[in-house]
Design an enzyme around this catalytic site. Sequence first.
Site, PDB file in Angstrom:
ATOM      1  N   ALA A  51      -5.349  39.416 -73.230  1.00 41.15           N
ATOM      2  CA  ALA A  51      -4.533  40.628 -73.361  1.00 41.15           C
ATOM      3  C   ALA A  51      -3.180  40.566 -72.623  1.00 41.15           C
ATOM      4  O   ALA A  51      -2.129  40.778 -73.246  1.00 41.15           O
ATOM      5  CB  ALA A  51      -5.349  41.838 -72.921  1.00 41.15           C
ATOM      6  N   ASP A 237      -9.496  44.125 -72.878  1.00 39.90           N
ATOM      7  CA  ASP A 237      -8.359  44.151 -73.816  1.00 39.90           C
ATOM      8  C   ASP A 237      -7.776  45.545 -73.943  1.00 39.90           C
ATOM      9  O   ASP A 237      -6.611  45.716 -74.304  1.00 39.90           O
ATOM     10  CB  ASP A 237      -8.787  43.627 -75.181  1.00 39.90           C
ATOM     11  CG  ASP A 237      -8.975  42.123 -75.092  1.00 39.90           C
ATOM     12  OD1 ASP A 237     -10.037  41.689 -74.641  1.00 39.90           O
ATOM     13  OD2 ASP A 237      -8.014  41.399 -75.401  1.00 39.90           O
ATOM     14  N   LYS A 248     -14.031  40.980 -75.238  1.00 43.07           N
ATOM     15  CA  LYS A 248     -14.543  39.984 -76.191  1.00 43.07           C
ATOM     16  C   LYS A 248     -15.959  40.318 -76.671  1.00 43.07           C
ATOM     17  O   LYS A 248     -16.796  40.721 -75.873  1.00 43.07           O
ATOM     18  CB  LYS A 248     -14.502  38.604 -75.511  1.00 43.07           C
ATOM     19  CG  LYS A 248     -14.984  37.438 -76.329  1.00 43.07           C
ATOM     20  CD  LYS A 248     -14.342  37.340 -77.692  1.00 43.07           C
ATOM     21  CE  LYS A 248     -12.829  37.275 -77.662  1.00 43.07           C
ATOM     22  NZ  LYS A 248     -12.238  37.462 -79.004  1.00 43.07           N
TER      23      LYS A 248
HETATM   24  O1  MRU Z   1      -9.547  37.036 -78.469  1.00 44.02           O
HETATM   25  P1  MRU Z   1      -9.041  36.695 -77.093  1.00 44.02           P
HETATM   26  O2  MRU Z   1      -9.378  35.319 -76.656  1.00 44.02           O
HETATM   27  O3  MRU Z   1      -7.584  37.036 -76.942  1.00 44.02           O
HETATM   28  O4  MRU Z   1      -9.855  37.697 -76.172  1.00 44.02           O
HETATM   29  C1  MRU Z   1      -9.647  37.657 -74.786  1.00 44.02           C
HETATM   30  C2  MRU Z   1     -10.536  38.546 -74.036  1.00 44.02           C
HETATM   31  O5  MRU Z   1     -11.367  39.249 -74.581  1.00 44.02           O
HETATM   32  C3  MRU Z   1     -10.327  38.597 -72.569  1.00 44.02           C
HETATM   33  O6  MRU Z   1     -11.525  38.843 -71.907  1.00 44.02           O
HETATM   34  C4  MRU Z   1      -9.343  39.741 -72.265  1.00 44.02           C
HETATM   35  O7  MRU Z   1      -8.180  39.609 -73.003  1.00 44.02           O
HETATM   36  C5  MRU Z   1      -9.027  39.810 -70.840  1.00 44.02           C
HETATM   37  S1  MRU Z   1      -7.864  38.574 -70.396  1.00 44.02           S
HETATM   38  C6  MRU Z   1      -7.455  38.774 -68.821  1.00 44.02           C
END
Ligand code: MRU
Length: 348
Positions: A51, A237, A248
Site C-alpha cells: 500500500a 491496505d 492481503k
Molecule cells: O497485493 P499486494 O502485494 O500489494 O498486497 C500487499 C499487502 O496486502 C500488504 O500487507 C499491505 O499492502 C501492507 S504493506 C505495508
Amino acid sequence: MQSGMATAIEWLDGKLRIIDQSQLPREEVFVDLDNYRDVVLAIKEMKVRGAPAIGVAAAYGIALGASGIKARNKDDFLAQLNQVIGVFATSRPTAVNLFEAINRMRKAAKGDGVAEIKNSLINEAKRIHQEEVTATKQLSQLGAELIKDGFSILTHCNAGPLATAGYGTALGVIKAAKEQGKKVSVFVTETRPLLQGARLTTWELMQEGIPVTLITDSMAGYFMRQKKIDCVIVGADRIAANGDVANKIGTYTLAVLAKENKIPFYVAAPTSTIDLSLSSGDKIPIEERSPEEVTHIQGVPIAPQGTRAANPAFDITPHSYITAIITEKGIIREPYIKGLKGIGSRFS
Ligand code: MRU
C-alpha cells in the site's frame, strides 16, 4: 531501505527507478521508468506493490506524467494532468494510499505557470515519499514495545521496505524489536497466489539476519495450536473508520485463528492507510485479479485447463479480531472509532 539492501523506489534525475518485485528473489532487476504509463503498468503488474509503496510510486508517476505534458496554456496543462491522474486512479482499487497520494498531488498542482506546477508536483511526490519513510520508522519503534524478548511472530504477505518504500510496517516492527536487542523469530506464510511471503518477506528478513520459518498458508492454525506463535503482525491496505482492516487475502483467516488460540493480532500501518470516509470494512473495494494467478504459479499451470478460479486479492478483518492498530501517531485499541478519529489520516 537498509544499507546493503536494494532500494525499492528512487527518484533519479527525473526518472523513477524501481526494483521489479515480480522478479524477486530470483533476480534483482532495476527498471528506470520515464513514462507515466509504464509506472501505471508497474503498479498493475505488481512490480511495485504494497500500500504505501503504491502511493509513493503513483505520486512520482503523476509528477513524471506532468513533466511530459506539452500544453498551450495553464488550463490545457491542468486538463491533461487530470487525465494522467485518472489513469493512476484505475490502477489498483484497494490500497487507499493510492487515492490519498492522488489527492495530495491534485492539491499540489498550483503555481503561476506550468513550469512552476511541474516543479511543485515533483516536490510533493518527494515529500510524500519522505513522510512514509519517517512514519514507518516511527510506527515500527512504537510497535516494537509490544514485542517481548524471545517472541515468535507470524506475519502474512509482505509488509517490509519493499512494500512501503520506507522502513516497513509489520516487518518494521519486527526489525525495530531486534534493534532494541530482543531475540525474535518469524513464521512467514507463503501467501498464495502471488507468494509475497515466500518470495519477498523471507528475502527481506534473511537480509536482516532475523530467523525465518516459511510455512504454507494452511499451516498457520497448526503452529498456533502448538503454541509456537506469540503474536501475529500484518500490514494493511485500508483501515475503515471503525477499525475494520483490508489486507492481503488470508488475513481474516489468520485473525480468526489467532482469536481462537488467544494470540494477540496486531495491524501495523501508517496513517496514510486510514480511510475515515468509510464507516466500515464492508465499504472497502476489494480488487479481483486474474484467475490465472490462481491456476498458475509463476506461469506454470497447476490446475486442469479450463478450471474456473476466483481471485479476490484482499479480505476484511473485522475490528473485533484486532488487538491493536500500530500507527506512527500511537497504538490504537478499542474503541477504534474513537482512536482513529482522534489521530485521523495524515493525508486528509
Ligand atoms: O497485493 P499486494 O502485494 O500489494 O498486497 C500487499 C499487502 O496486502 C500488504 O500487507 C499491505 O499492502 C501492507 S504493506 C505495508
